[in-house]
Design an enzyme around this catalytic site. Sequence first.
Site, PDB file in Angstrom:
ATOM      1  N   GLY A 208       0.783  -1.283  -0.116  1.00 51.52           N
ATOM      2  CA  GLY A 208       0.177  -0.060   0.051  1.00 51.52           C
ATOM      3  C   GLY A 208       1.027   1.234   0.021  1.00 51.52           C
ATOM      4  O   GLY A 208       2.400   1.569  -0.377  1.00 51.52           O
ATOM      5  N   ASN A 209       0.129   1.651   0.423  1.00 46.89           N
ATOM      6  CA  ASN A 209       0.886   3.783   0.766  1.00 46.89           C
ATOM      7  C   ASN A 209       0.227   4.851   1.799  1.00 46.89           C
ATOM      8  O   ASN A 209      -0.011   3.900   2.403  1.00 46.89           O
ATOM      9  CB  ASN A 209       0.987   4.074  -0.820  1.00 46.89           C
ATOM     10  CG  ASN A 209      -0.189   4.631  -1.459  1.00 46.89           C
ATOM     11  OD1 ASN A 209      -1.002   5.667  -1.222  1.00 46.89           O
ATOM     12  ND2 ASN A 209      -1.125   3.898  -2.215  1.00 46.89           N
ATOM     13  N   ARG A 210       0.787   5.370   2.007  1.00 41.99           N
ATOM     14  CA  ARG A 210       0.740   6.812   2.937  1.00 41.99           C
ATOM     15  C   ARG A 210      -0.006   7.772   2.589  1.00 41.99           C
ATOM     16  O   ARG A 210      -0.549   8.774   3.259  1.00 41.99           O
ATOM     17  CB  ARG A 210       1.970   7.463   3.384  1.00 41.99           C
ATOM     18  CG  ARG A 210       3.388   6.278   3.790  1.00 41.99           C
ATOM     19  CD  ARG A 210       4.162   7.523   4.041  1.00 41.99           C
ATOM     20  NE  ARG A 210       5.296   6.511   3.880  1.00 41.99           N
ATOM     21  CZ  ARG A 210       6.059   5.963   5.014  1.00 41.99           C
ATOM     22  NH1 ARG A 210       5.356   6.092   6.282  1.00 41.99           N
ATOM     23  NH2 ARG A 210       7.617   5.585   4.943  1.00 41.99           N
TER      24      ARG A 210
END
Length: 399
Positions: A208-210
């Site tokens: 995923g990412n932030r």
Amino acid sequence: MTLKGKHIVAGITGSIAAYKAAVLVRLLVKEGAEVKVMMTALAKEFITPLTMATLSRNPVLVDFFDPENGAWNSHVDLGLWADALLIAPATANTIAGMAAGTAGNLLLATYLAARCPVFVAPAMDLDMFRHTATTQNIQTLQARGVHIIEPSTGALASGLDGKGRMEEPEKIVRYVVDAMQPGDCAGKKVLVTAGPTYEPVDPVRFVGNRSSGRMGYALAEELAQRGAEVILVSGPTALSVKHPAIRRVDVQTAAEMYRAATEHFPAMDAAMMTAAVADFTPAAVQSEKIKDKQEFDLKLVPTKDIAAELGAAKRPGQVLAGFALETHNETENAVKKLTKKNFNFIVLNSLNDAGAGFGHDTNKITIIDKDRHSVHFELKSKDRVAKDIVDRLVACWKQ
Ligand code: CTP
């Protein structure tokens, strides 16, 4: 007459400021509204139902039924009838009941049943107003999109001096009138993608990412407040939606976001692509949790470019806007994306700017259009940035 034809339920609760409700209702009627007054039992001790019925030109509603003849005052029908529910004065007790969702009287039950904008003008002693309980209840209502018309500071009925005086009727009516005018996005349908996507590796792990989703949610709220119907296709976030005109469609993966966005786009007047979509997804999802603590290669395959797909399908009149979060050659990279994805404009934010990008409440943007004309904006809260972006969208619709 700025409220011509609008149905307003005017709720009056048991505060000394109830006497001001007479002027308030008269002003609402003067603006062209049809007003039905609803009073709590205690409010009747401060101002008579006869006064309010005469000024509103409608019988006053107090109980769930008329004890004389058993006629039922349906809170559900009244909630649906109302284009606005205005509670002025609102006591600490009524505000607490609204925050808790209790339905102990006709007014509270109507609040729960109403689908319209709700306005609350608190009136109470200064210590009651600043009590943590009241402060938290007001915050709860605001988080649900209720408009709080702040009380003013001055002499209070208790003899004390401070904040708690119900705002003057003229100002309350001005507030309601302004909030009820059709916004510049009225009648428009807008798709917003927001948040990250989670690409599963196995049943418990993901890539995923932030992204927090805050920019997309702020845009969705701003669009809805200005009258748009919003479809918010959201990856996993900790955020919640406030405005009833926002329909949230929850997705997890880039593939799910692609399906939802392409399904809704044909009926939209615009799409704002704020999501941080994963560019790659695991080639295969393990059906069981990976246990071996050994080095292994995770094969990733590209996901579909949702924005580019919508850009290719875009019809005349539809506006498509994208976002670019860059670390270097910012303008050049943003312009490449703008062209490749057929955006009308792109919102650039640079990770080199303090306070911009992921995880902040603020953002600093540059809007670049198809003619490579760019406008730079100051560092602002994401809510204010959302206004700037929606202003640009509205300008595109007008072109
Ligand atoms: N976008 C999208 N679908 C994807 C990738 C990106 O809809 N699969 C959208 C984003 O929501 C954003 C814009 O495209 O509005 C640019 O996203 P970005 O990730 O910066 O662009 P990429 O094309 O992935 O470029 P790169 O990762 O090389 O910077």
